[in-house]
Motif scaffolding. Structure first.
Motif: not given
Lengths: 373, 373
Positions: B32, B35-36, B43, B66, B69-71, B74, B76, B78, B103
């Motif tokens: 993470v 990536a940031q 990702v 996880m 958190d990412l998608n 943040l 992000q 995916l 995602y």
């Protein structure tokens, strides 16, 4: 607003070894039709979507397809909780994404006081939980009964009541006064498992899951929808379906039945009749149904189950209404009060077809007397 | 655009019985951060998110957290496929909802020719598949090797190539020429399991999963990211991390290492040293690491594993570099080239502590000769 109330889908359940996924899919197709015909604003599924904590891939694939059909294809808002048969963790995967399309899947107590508002109603989604989870949630080690936990949870929910709205609870538990059948799994033991009805009086409607019989509880506004399919021979006389609930101007509940792909039935009769295709057709007996058979005959019938299975491809089980009589003597089922001497005489006659001679009776009496000493 | 390439998380994997979830969570936290810091546009996770088709609730809960958190937290994007360790059905639940937030989780071949466009690049997501699935997908019973299937799949993808874009393949397979380790599960048998590199030349970059060693393949644009954690003592010398790929103006790949929460190490040395806290501290040996130990001693050491475990709480396993010598004789490990007579003499001496007498040697020679005849 109007919503459809269903529960206890139990995807992956088997009936005497028969896979029921096709039956469940067919019932679901009718739920979809009813939801569309009634133009409901939401579908409530009150737990036990799966039959097992760790369902098969086939069950997982089917549920994902069903939910996707309802929510993504038909744009149907969904209000869903886990039941005691579901794994909250496994069922709950992805729930953070689902709310974007109005699929509200709640599997933890955390959002119990975050009602979902649809039309004139606030929906409070209370997933099935264990007492230790309630103790953690409230950080209160004194919670030892479901009634205590529910008292605290209801207070938490009522703090969010909007007086201008109706208040609907969606939950999965055993409501005190309900009648059990043998197809639900007991949630708890020790008498702690029932939720007293007086804790539920502040809700306009309580949409329950857990009991498979829609008539298990006689409360107009605390209702079990029942399951969509019959999961036991004890349910043969139940009508399965869903509840349609209108909230305006008053709560009004209607039952909409579902026709099973194949019925579940229990037949009682003579083997000669029930194994006779002509008799069955003449009497309009459904040979495609999942069928349990109770024979009224008392004589030994060789290969009876297999011969019945030829008429009933979904044959489940066979039992006897009056026991089995191996000869012209009294049946074994009625022998419980006999003396050892009588039992021996019966057994001899059953096996040889002849009664004991006087000499044999004397020998037997002597041997039994020695044994008793 | 810039993306992060990772794979082979294997959530739920154990190392000699040790649960690795906390290690995996710590590695993920660094993914993470990378990536940031790199401000990546996406990702890529190229399969084997789970270690098992049917992962534990703990692994399911962790992956969901996880990904969320990412998608969701943040924001992000995916790009994710299943690997051979994942159940496509179980991992794929909810994927229809996930695309709304960027995602992209692909677990079937159906959308292999629906690339995801991010910046200047088209991403083609090819989940791990079995050959029967390729036969079904193409309705072609003549597909019997992975090379045949890949030829057809690549043609299908190339038909969607936008000439103005870069073309990135995300896949999970064994690329011909890669070096295996003992911590990947063999995907297939019979020599059908390798994808020839010449099938991949039309892609600007191939982001692969399956092999845990990032250096397993020496191709600049066909890359394994490797796993985030060491899953075997055979991986102790590998550096774990992720790849950062820039697509503009040319494909450029950089490796960013990840520091494990606890290292995995193999130590070779004398028991007296490795069981001595002062020695370990003086030589800066990491006692918190997951530690496999190879003893150079040849003498019997009582309770050796337990005594080593006192110094290494994450002790994994112990072996001997030079075998075990039960007496002053040569060690058992070096006896392979001896005659039966020598072996017998050694065995007798090991067990009794005494050499054979001349008489015993004669008896043994006679008996062995008779046996040979």
């Amino acid at each position: 607003m109007r919503f459809l109330h269903t529960a206890d889908w139990h995807l992956g359940r088997k009936l005497f070894g028969y896979d029921l996924l096709a039956e469940q899919q067919a019932s679901f197709a009718q739920v979809v039709k009813i939801a569309q015909a009634e133009q409901v604003d939401a579908v409530v599924i009150a737990g036990d979507l799966y039959d097992r904590q760790n369902p098969s891939e086939e069950a997982v694939r089917l549920l994902n397809q069903m939910i996707s059909d309802l929510n993504l294809t038909l744009k149907q808002p969904l209000l869903v909780i886990n039941g005691n048969h579901d794994s909250a963790v496994r069922l709950g995967v992805g729930s953070q994404w689902f709310e974007q399309t109005g699929y509200y899947l709640r599997t933890t107590l955390n959002s119990v006081d975050h009602p979902i508002v649809i039309g004139d109603s606030q929906f409070f989604l209370l997933p099935y939980f264990e007492l230790y989870q309630a103790r953690q949630f409230f950080d209160d080690e004194t919670i030892h009964t479901l009634a205590q936990a529910m008292t605290a949870l209801v207070a938490r929910m009522m703090a969010q009541f909007d007086a201008s709205k109706k208040h609907i609870l969606v939950a999965h538990f055993f409501a005190a006064g309900s009648t059990h059948s043998d197809s639900e799994t007991s949630i708890n033991v020790g008498g702690l498992d029932a939720v007293p009805l007086n804790l539920l009086t502040d809700f306009d409607y309580v949409a329950l899951g857990h009991i498979h019989n829609k008539d298990a509880l006689h409360e107009p506004r605390v209702r079990y929808s029942g399951s969509l399919n019959k999961f036991s021979l004890s349910e043969v006389n139940q009508t399965k379906g869903v509840l349609i609930v209108d909230t305006e101007p008053e709560i009004k509940v209607r039952f909409r039945p579902i026709t099973p792909l194949h019925e579940v039935q229990q037949l009682t009769g003579a083997f000669a009749d029930l194994s006779d295709a002509n008799y069955l057709q003449k009497h309009g007996i459904d040979q495609a149904a999942y069928t349990g058979i109770v024979l009224t005959d008392t004589n030994v019938i060789s290969n009876a189950s297999n011969r019945l299975k030829q008429q009933f491809p979904r044959f489940l089980t066979m039992s006897r209404a009056n026991g089995v009589q191996f000869s012209q003597q009294r049946t074994l089922a009625t022998t419980k009060q006999q003396t050892p001497q009588d039992l021996l005489a019966d057994f001899y006659q059953t096996v040889t077809g002849q009664p004991l001679t006087d000499q044999q009776v004397a020998w037997a009496a002597k041997a039994l007397k020695e044994t008793e000493q």
